[in-house]
Design a protein around this motif. Structure first.
Motif, PDB file in Angstrom:
ATOM      1  N   GLU A 103     -12.759  66.784  72.696  1.00  0.00           N
ATOM      2  CA  GLU A 103     -13.237  65.692  71.841  1.00  0.00           C
ATOM      3  C   GLU A 103     -12.172  64.617  71.659  1.00  0.00           C
ATOM      4  OE1 GLU A 103     -14.328  67.863  68.376  1.00  0.00           O
ATOM      5  OE2 GLU A 103     -16.330  68.401  69.142  1.00  0.00           O
ATOM      6  N   THR A 104     -10.902  65.042  71.589  1.00  0.00           N
ATOM      7  CA  THR A 104      -9.810  64.066  71.468  1.00  0.00           C
ATOM      8  C   THR A 104      -9.788  63.135  72.669  1.00  0.00           C
ATOM      9  OG1 THR A 104      -8.445  65.558  70.131  1.00  0.00           O
ATOM     10  CG2 THR A 104      -7.302  63.799  71.328  1.00  0.00           C
ATOM     11  N   LEU A 105      -9.953  63.695  73.872  1.00  0.00           N
ATOM     12  CA  LEU A 105      -9.942  62.871  75.075  1.00  0.00           C
ATOM     13  C   LEU A 105     -11.209  62.022  75.193  1.00  0.00           C
ATOM     14  CD1 LEU A 105      -8.419  65.350  77.680  1.00  0.00           C
ATOM     15  CD2 LEU A 105      -7.272  63.540  76.411  1.00  0.00           C
ATOM     16  N   GLN A 106     -12.316  62.520  74.683  1.00  0.00           N
ATOM     17  CA  GLN A 106     -13.553  61.743  74.710  1.00  0.00           C
ATOM     18  C   GLN A 106     -13.429  60.461  73.889  1.00  0.00           C
ATOM     19  OE1 GLN A 106     -16.240  64.758  73.286  1.00  0.00           O
ATOM     20  NE2 GLN A 106     -16.845  65.413  75.345  1.00  0.00           N
ATOM     21  N   HIS A 107     -12.570  60.490  72.868  1.00  0.00           N
ATOM     22  CA  HIS A 107     -12.376  59.307  72.029  1.00  0.00           C
ATOM     23  C   HIS A 107     -11.769  58.138  72.797  1.00  0.00           C
ATOM     24  CE1 HIS A 107     -12.410  61.972  68.171  1.00  0.00           C
ATOM     25  NE2 HIS A 107     -13.624  61.635  68.549  1.00  0.00           N
ATOM     26  N   TYR A 108     -11.125  58.430  73.949  1.00  0.00           N
ATOM     27  CA  TYR A 108     -10.599  57.349  74.784  1.00  0.00           C
ATOM     28  C   TYR A 108     -11.713  56.656  75.577  1.00  0.00           C
ATOM     29  CZ  TYR A 108      -5.850  59.153  73.952  1.00  0.00           C
ATOM     30  OH  TYR A 108      -4.665  59.556  73.369  1.00  0.00           O
ATOM     31  N   GLU A 109     -12.896  57.253  75.551  1.00  0.00           N
ATOM     32  CA  GLU A 109     -14.087  56.726  76.222  1.00  0.00           C
ATOM     33  C   GLU A 109     -13.884  56.487  77.725  1.00  0.00           C
ATOM     34  OE1 GLU A 109     -15.358  53.305  74.010  1.00  0.00           O
ATOM     35  OE2 GLU A 109     -16.120  54.528  72.356  1.00  0.00           O
ATOM     36  N   PRO A 110     -13.395  57.494  78.440  1.00  0.00           N
ATOM     37  CA  PRO A 110     -13.253  57.339  79.894  1.00  0.00           C
ATOM     38  C   PRO A 110     -14.622  57.377  80.564  1.00  0.00           C
ATOM     39  CG  PRO A 110     -12.813  59.597  79.286  1.00  0.00           C
ATOM     40  CD  PRO A 110     -13.009  58.851  77.997  1.00  0.00           C
ATOM     41  N   GLU A 111     -14.706  56.742  81.714  1.00  0.00           N
ATOM     42  CA  GLU A 111     -15.944  56.826  82.485  1.00  0.00           C
ATOM     43  C   GLU A 111     -16.056  58.177  83.194  1.00  0.00           C
ATOM     44  OE1 GLU A 111     -16.982  52.838  84.504  1.00  0.00           O
ATOM     45  OE2 GLU A 111     -14.820  52.732  84.096  1.00  0.00           O
ATOM     46  N   LEU A 112     -14.904  58.787  83.479  1.00  0.00           N
ATOM     47  CA  LEU A 112     -14.886  60.092  84.132  1.00  0.00           C
ATOM     48  C   LEU A 112     -13.848  60.976  83.462  1.00  0.00           C
ATOM     49  CD1 LEU A 112     -15.804  61.923  86.535  1.00  0.00           C
ATOM     50  CD2 LEU A 112     -13.890  60.958  87.841  1.00  0.00           C
ATOM     51  N   LEU A 113     -14.265  62.171  83.052  1.00  0.00           N
ATOM     52  CA  LEU A 113     -13.363  63.141  82.441  1.00  0.00           C
ATOM     53  C   LEU A 113     -13.469  64.441  83.229  1.00  0.00           C
ATOM     54  CD1 LEU A 113     -12.970  63.826  78.614  1.00  0.00           C
ATOM     55  CD2 LEU A 113     -12.797  65.638  80.307  1.00  0.00           C
ATOM     56  N   LEU A 114     -12.343  64.918  83.725  1.00  0.00           N
ATOM     57  CA  LEU A 114     -12.314  66.158  84.514  1.00  0.00           C
ATOM     58  C   LEU A 114     -11.507  67.215  83.781  1.00  0.00           C
ATOM     59  CD1 LEU A 114     -11.650  64.713  88.082  1.00  0.00           C
ATOM     60  CD2 LEU A 114     -13.855  65.285  87.042  1.00  0.00           C
ATOM     61  N   MET A 115     -12.135  68.335  83.488  1.00  0.00           N
ATOM     62  CA  MET A 115     -11.481  69.443  82.808  1.00  0.00           C
ATOM     63  C   MET A 115     -11.231  70.559  83.817  1.00  0.00           C
ATOM     64  SD  MET A 115     -13.025  71.616  79.614  1.00  0.00           S
ATOM     65  CE  MET A 115     -12.441  73.240  79.146  1.00  0.00           C
ATOM     66  N   GLU A 116      -9.966  70.890  84.018  1.00  0.00           N
ATOM     67  CA  GLU A 116      -9.615  71.919  84.997  1.00  0.00           C
ATOM     68  C   GLU A 116      -9.408  73.266  84.322  1.00  0.00           C
ATOM     69  OE1 GLU A 116      -5.950  73.398  87.702  1.00  0.00           O
ATOM     70  OE2 GLU A 116      -6.105  71.235  87.443  1.00  0.00           O
ATOM     71  N   GLY A 117      -9.982  74.298  84.900  1.00  0.00           N
ATOM     72  CA  GLY A 117      -9.807  75.639  84.381  1.00  0.00           C
ATOM     73  C   GLY A 117      -8.489  76.253  84.818  1.00  0.00           C
ATOM     74  N   ALA A 118      -8.350  77.534  84.565  1.00  0.00           N
ATOM     75  CA  ALA A 118      -7.166  78.286  84.988  1.00  0.00           C
ATOM     76  C   ALA A 118      -7.648  79.481  85.803  1.00  0.00           C
ATOM     77  CB  ALA A 118      -6.362  78.752  83.776  1.00  0.00           C
ATOM     78  N   GLY A 119      -7.011  79.717  86.951  1.00  0.00           N
ATOM     79  CA  GLY A 119      -7.458  80.819  87.798  1.00  0.00           C
ATOM     80  C   GLY A 119      -8.845  80.573  88.346  1.00  0.00           C
ATOM     81  N   GLY A 120      -9.633  81.638  88.428  1.00  0.00           N
ATOM     82  CA  GLY A 120     -10.997  81.513  88.920  1.00  0.00           C
ATOM     83  C   GLY A 120     -11.992  81.314  87.786  1.00  0.00           C
ATOM     84  N   TRP A 121     -13.265  81.588  88.082  1.00  0.00           N
ATOM     85  CA  TRP A 121     -14.327  81.294  87.118  1.00  0.00           C
ATOM     86  C   TRP A 121     -14.285  82.213  85.905  1.00  0.00           C
ATOM     87  CZ3 TRP A 121     -17.446  77.750  85.491  1.00  0.00           C
ATOM     88  CH2 TRP A 121     -18.574  78.069  84.739  1.00  0.00           C
TER      89      TRP A 121
END
Length: 223
Positions: A103-121
């Motif tokens: 939510e903090t990053l959404q406040h920057y209002e980017p057109e594209l937001l990519l969230m990377e996980g750790a390891g596998g699924w």
């Protein structure tokens, strides 16, 4: 704003590299963007701040300047499974922290937001909770990075099945050539293209950046 969760068929298959490519490509296309790696193990002390190499790479690739603590709110020192490192440090891998960071990053209002996980699924967070539980609650579409190596067919099919079984949409997948010498590479790629229930977004050649128009095409599919 479009936002996606980037997972991999295993650890060390190039999730961070692919995330960086997509962020940098989005910037080249004039799209505002930011990356997010909520959980990272294997942090080092840099001028008094604990920093993970992958999180730092994502910070540098992001088109919006964001502090490292917002890119990576949960930073663990040992380079081991995050839930074990967190238990040793008496830290809870909380879905609330992950969601708040997003939510903090959404406040920057980017057109594209990519969230990377750790390891596998199927990353355990502890106490019977897994990271996909959080991704499901956020209803994020998923991009799967396939490390092209012996065994990748099984890993890719099982990961795709798990993503769909968890009720999420597999937006597409990326073939990342991680060695440059995989036997029958083209035949394996053809099998993945034929059998995976989502389109190939991008093919990343070994030790080379994909052609710009292919990268741009992948990003447009995410827009």
């Amino acid at each position: 704003m479009k936002q996606y969760f980037i997972t991999g068929t295993d650890t060390e298959v190039g999730k961070t590299y692919v995330t960086r490519l997509l962020l940098e490509g989005a910037t080249a296309l004039g799209k505002t963007n930011v990356g997010y790696k909520p959980i990272a193990a294997g942090c080092e002390n840099v001028n008094g701040v604990w920093v993970n190499e992958d999180a730092s790479a994502i910070q540098q690739a992001s088109g919006i300047a964001v502090p490292i603590n917002e890119i990576n709110p949960i930073r663990l020192i040992p380079a081991i499974a995050p839930h074990i490192a967190a238990a040793e440090a008496d830290i809870e891998l909380s879905g609330k922290v992950i969601t708040k960071g997003l939510e903090t990053l959404q406040h920057y209002e980017p057109e594209l937001l990519l969230m990377e996980g750790a390891g596998g699924w199927r990353l355990p967070l502890g106490q019977g909770v897994f990271l996909p539980d959080i991704i499901s609650s956020l209803n994020m579409e998923v991009i799967m990075v396939v490390g092209m190596k012996l065994g990748c067919l099984n890993h890719a099919f099982l990961t795709a099945e798990a993503i769909i079984r968890d009720g999420l949409t597999l937006k597409g997948w990326v073939a990342n050539d991680i060695s440059g010498d995989m036997a029958r590479y083209n035949e394996n790629l053809a099998t993945l293209k034929r059998e995976l229930p989502a389109p190939l977004l991008l093919e990343v050649p070994y030790n080379r950046v994909p052609h710009q128009h292919l990268l741009f095409t992948a990003i447009e599919q995410l827009s």
